[in-house]
Motif scaffolding. Structure first.
Motif, PDB file in Angstrom:
ATOM      1  N   ARG A 159     -14.049 -11.730   1.060  1.00  0.00           N
ATOM      2  CA  ARG A 159     -12.736 -11.307   0.577  1.00  0.00           C
ATOM      3  C   ARG A 159     -11.791 -11.033   1.746  1.00  0.00           C
ATOM      4  NH1 ARG A 159     -12.816  -6.933  -4.261  1.00  0.00           N
ATOM      5  NH2 ARG A 159     -10.590  -6.491  -4.503  1.00  0.00           N
ATOM      6  N   TYR A 163      -8.292 -13.034   2.787  1.00  0.00           N
ATOM      7  CA  TYR A 163      -7.012 -12.383   3.067  1.00  0.00           C
ATOM      8  C   TYR A 163      -6.459 -12.856   4.404  1.00  0.00           C
ATOM      9  CZ  TYR A 163      -7.777  -9.141  -0.829  1.00  0.00           C
ATOM     10  OH  TYR A 163      -7.962  -8.589  -2.073  1.00  0.00           O
ATOM     11  N   GLY A 166      -5.078 -16.375   3.950  1.00  0.00           N
ATOM     12  CA  GLY A 166      -3.818 -16.348   3.215  1.00  0.00           C
ATOM     13  C   GLY A 166      -2.676 -15.806   4.048  1.00  0.00           C
ATOM     14  N   LEU A 167      -2.946 -14.720   4.762  1.00  0.00           N
ATOM     15  CA  LEU A 167      -1.881 -14.107   5.567  1.00  0.00           C
ATOM     16  C   LEU A 167      -1.432 -15.017   6.702  1.00  0.00           C
ATOM     17  CD1 LEU A 167      -3.067 -10.382   5.763  1.00  0.00           C
ATOM     18  CD2 LEU A 167      -1.093 -11.301   4.524  1.00  0.00           C
ATOM     19  N   GLN A 170       0.811 -17.605   5.317  1.00  0.00           N
ATOM     20  CA  GLN A 170       2.116 -16.995   5.049  1.00  0.00           C
ATOM     21  C   GLN A 170       2.919 -16.820   6.332  1.00  0.00           C
ATOM     22  OE1 GLN A 170       3.573 -16.787   2.367  1.00  0.00           O
ATOM     23  NE2 GLN A 170       2.437 -15.885   0.683  1.00  0.00           N
ATOM     24  N   ARG A 179       9.027  -8.121   4.990  1.00  0.00           N
ATOM     25  CA  ARG A 179       8.195  -8.561   3.874  1.00  0.00           C
ATOM     26  C   ARG A 179       6.785  -8.872   4.341  1.00  0.00           C
ATOM     27  NH1 ARG A 179      11.956 -12.730   0.325  1.00  0.00           N
ATOM     28  NH2 ARG A 179      13.418 -11.166  -0.448  1.00  0.00           N
ATOM     29  N   ASP A 182       4.972  -5.633   4.862  1.00  0.00           N
ATOM     30  CA  ASP A 182       4.572  -5.074   3.563  1.00  0.00           C
ATOM     31  C   ASP A 182       3.329  -5.777   3.030  1.00  0.00           C
ATOM     32  OD1 ASP A 182       6.629  -3.309   3.594  1.00  0.00           O
ATOM     33  OD2 ASP A 182       7.918  -4.422   2.219  1.00  0.00           O
ATOM     34  N   LEU A 183       3.362  -7.084   3.100  1.00  0.00           N
ATOM     35  CA  LEU A 183       2.251  -7.891   2.582  1.00  0.00           C
ATOM     36  C   LEU A 183       0.941  -7.559   3.301  1.00  0.00           C
ATOM     37  CD1 LEU A 183       1.399 -10.255   0.730  1.00  0.00           C
ATOM     38  CD2 LEU A 183       2.047 -11.818   2.569  1.00  0.00           C
ATOM     39  N   ASP A 186      -0.219  -4.160   2.274  1.00  0.00           N
ATOM     40  CA  ASP A 186      -0.760  -4.194   0.909  1.00  0.00           C
ATOM     41  C   ASP A 186      -2.218  -4.653   0.931  1.00  0.00           C
ATOM     42  OD1 ASP A 186       1.542  -3.314  -0.253  1.00  0.00           O
ATOM     43  OD2 ASP A 186       2.224  -5.283  -0.951  1.00  0.00           O
ATOM     44  N   LEU A 187      -2.474  -5.724   1.643  1.00  0.00           N
ATOM     45  CA  LEU A 187      -3.835  -6.274   1.653  1.00  0.00           C
ATOM     46  C   LEU A 187      -4.796  -5.378   2.436  1.00  0.00           C
ATOM     47  CD1 LEU A 187      -3.611 -10.138   1.676  1.00  0.00           C
ATOM     48  CD2 LEU A 187      -3.001  -8.473  -0.042  1.00  0.00           C
ATOM     49  N   GLU A 190      -5.629  -2.610   0.201  1.00  0.00           N
ATOM     50  CA  GLU A 190      -6.477  -3.106  -0.877  1.00  0.00           C
ATOM     51  C   GLU A 190      -7.942  -3.169  -0.454  1.00  0.00           C
ATOM     52  OE1 GLU A 190      -8.530  -4.683  -3.511  1.00  0.00           O
ATOM     53  OE2 GLU A 190      -8.137  -6.237  -2.030  1.00  0.00           O
ATOM     54  N   ARG A 193      -9.562   0.087  -0.734  1.00  0.00           N
ATOM     55  CA  ARG A 193      -9.936   0.427  -2.110  1.00  0.00           C
ATOM     56  C   ARG A 193     -11.159  -0.370  -2.570  1.00  0.00           C
ATOM     57  NH1 ARG A 193      -5.240  -1.338  -4.060  1.00  0.00           N
ATOM     58  NH2 ARG A 193      -3.782  -0.466  -2.530  1.00  0.00           N
TER      59      ARG A 193
END
Lengths: 197, 197
Positions: A159, A163, A166-167, A170, A179, A182-183, A186-187, A190, A193
């Motif tokens: 996982r 990420y 993907g990042l 991006q 942005r 922030d992204l 966020d990850l 996550e 968690r």
DNA sequence: AAAATACTTGAGCAATCGCTCAAGAATGTA
DNA sequence: TACATTCTTGAGCGATTGCTCAAGTATTTT
């Protein structure tokens, strides 16, 4: 003995790596390499055998450095999980001065390599090694008690790597830095968690 | 009028798209295209102007189809969020029979395109459009009350797209189908939690 | 049937591709 | 100094690249 080599093998590999990293394998011609390495074709082939062999050598170099940096970060962090979160957040920098591209050279090469090709296996093997490295760090965290025993470390490692992939894609779009930050945050949050669950 | 064209423009574009999608732009030669399209160089250039123009046309086609499929899925789902979750879970299929590659053609092309090039802008524009499409669906969900007003839809849309990117890269490694399924489900579930917060 | 109009053909262009190799240059050993 | 050994050089190989264009072919209009 005899005449000593006038070029610095290490520096040449570094330069070639940066070229392949930015332009990609196919778009990098031998003329490009000759110009940047300041070596004539004969020397390049004497030193590295072929374009693809040189490319593989640079992939080895890239993967080794990537792994070393990640291991260093893990070693310097309170817990492996925090290290991974820090790493994810660090991907927010749109134009890093220390590297030629925000993209992952391994992912870039993976997508460029033909399917069912030996080169592809070579690249996936490197990616597997990074995944294993992350999983090992998480296992270590479990042993030390900073990560719940219930956590499937292999699954979480994949996982995290997803990420990162993907990042880094991006980041290639070079949109708004805020942005992007922030992204990444966020990850990173996550992952924290996901590890707790 | 005069002689009618003997080739099917739509079919030719579809074939060319599949070729570029699997092999990538640089690795696809005109000989490849001639063979698969069953067209001579002159016809290809009369119909599509140049290799790059043809490539762009196939990118348009790919993006249009991708958007249409996503919109159809959103229309057919109870809520946009569930549609996105379904989509993420659908990426678990390692070897889909309906598409030539598990990779995203836009991402593949983005990584292959040179930096600060017009082609890159062309590709990022397409990716931006998809992001906007996702955000619009989430906005719609907010209006209908299926998504909390507190949710930053643009931010969540970028997050979803990042997951798609990451998952499609992972799918290129063709590892264990079970692991891939777990990964997709993890990220789909995560999006549900992110939307609730 | 003749003319006009499009589309198809494929030989082949200039440029570039990855790569080779014989000749020359520089260093070591004797 | 002479020789052996290794590295460097760069012209240029055959193959391939994206692409052009004059000639030929099919279809419609007159």
């Amino acid at each position: 003995m005899a005449r000593t080599a006038s070029y610095d093998r290490n520096a040449a590999l570094e330069t070639a790596m940066n070229l392949f990293w930015t332009k990609g394998y196919h778009a990098t011609s031998l003329k490009d390499l000759e110009a940047r390495l300041q070596m004539k074709p004969g020397s390049i082939y004497a030193a590295f055998k072929s374009k693809e062999a040189l490319f593989r050598a640079t992939l080895d170099r890239y993967a080794a450095r990537m792994s070393a940096e990640l291991e260093a970060l893990i070693a310097a962090s309170p817990t492996p999980l925090e290290a991974l979160q820090t790493h994810l957040r660090s991907l927010a920098v749109i134009a890093p001065c220390d590297r030629p591209s925000t993209a992952c050279m391994l992912v870039k090469s993976l997508l460029e390599a033909p399917q069912e090709d030996e080169l592809r296996d070579f690249i996936t093997a490197h990616l597997d090694r990074v995944e294993t490295l992350i999983a090992a760090a998480l296992n270590d965290a479990q042993r030390k008690g900073t990560l719940p025993e219930t956590c499937d470390t292999g699954r979480l490692a994949r996982r995290v790597q997803t990420y990162i992939f993907g990042l880094k894609v991006q980041a290639q779009r070079e949109t708004d830095p805020d942005r992007m930050r922030d992204l990444c945050h966020d990850l990173a949050d996550e992952i924290g968690r996901a590890a707790a669950a």
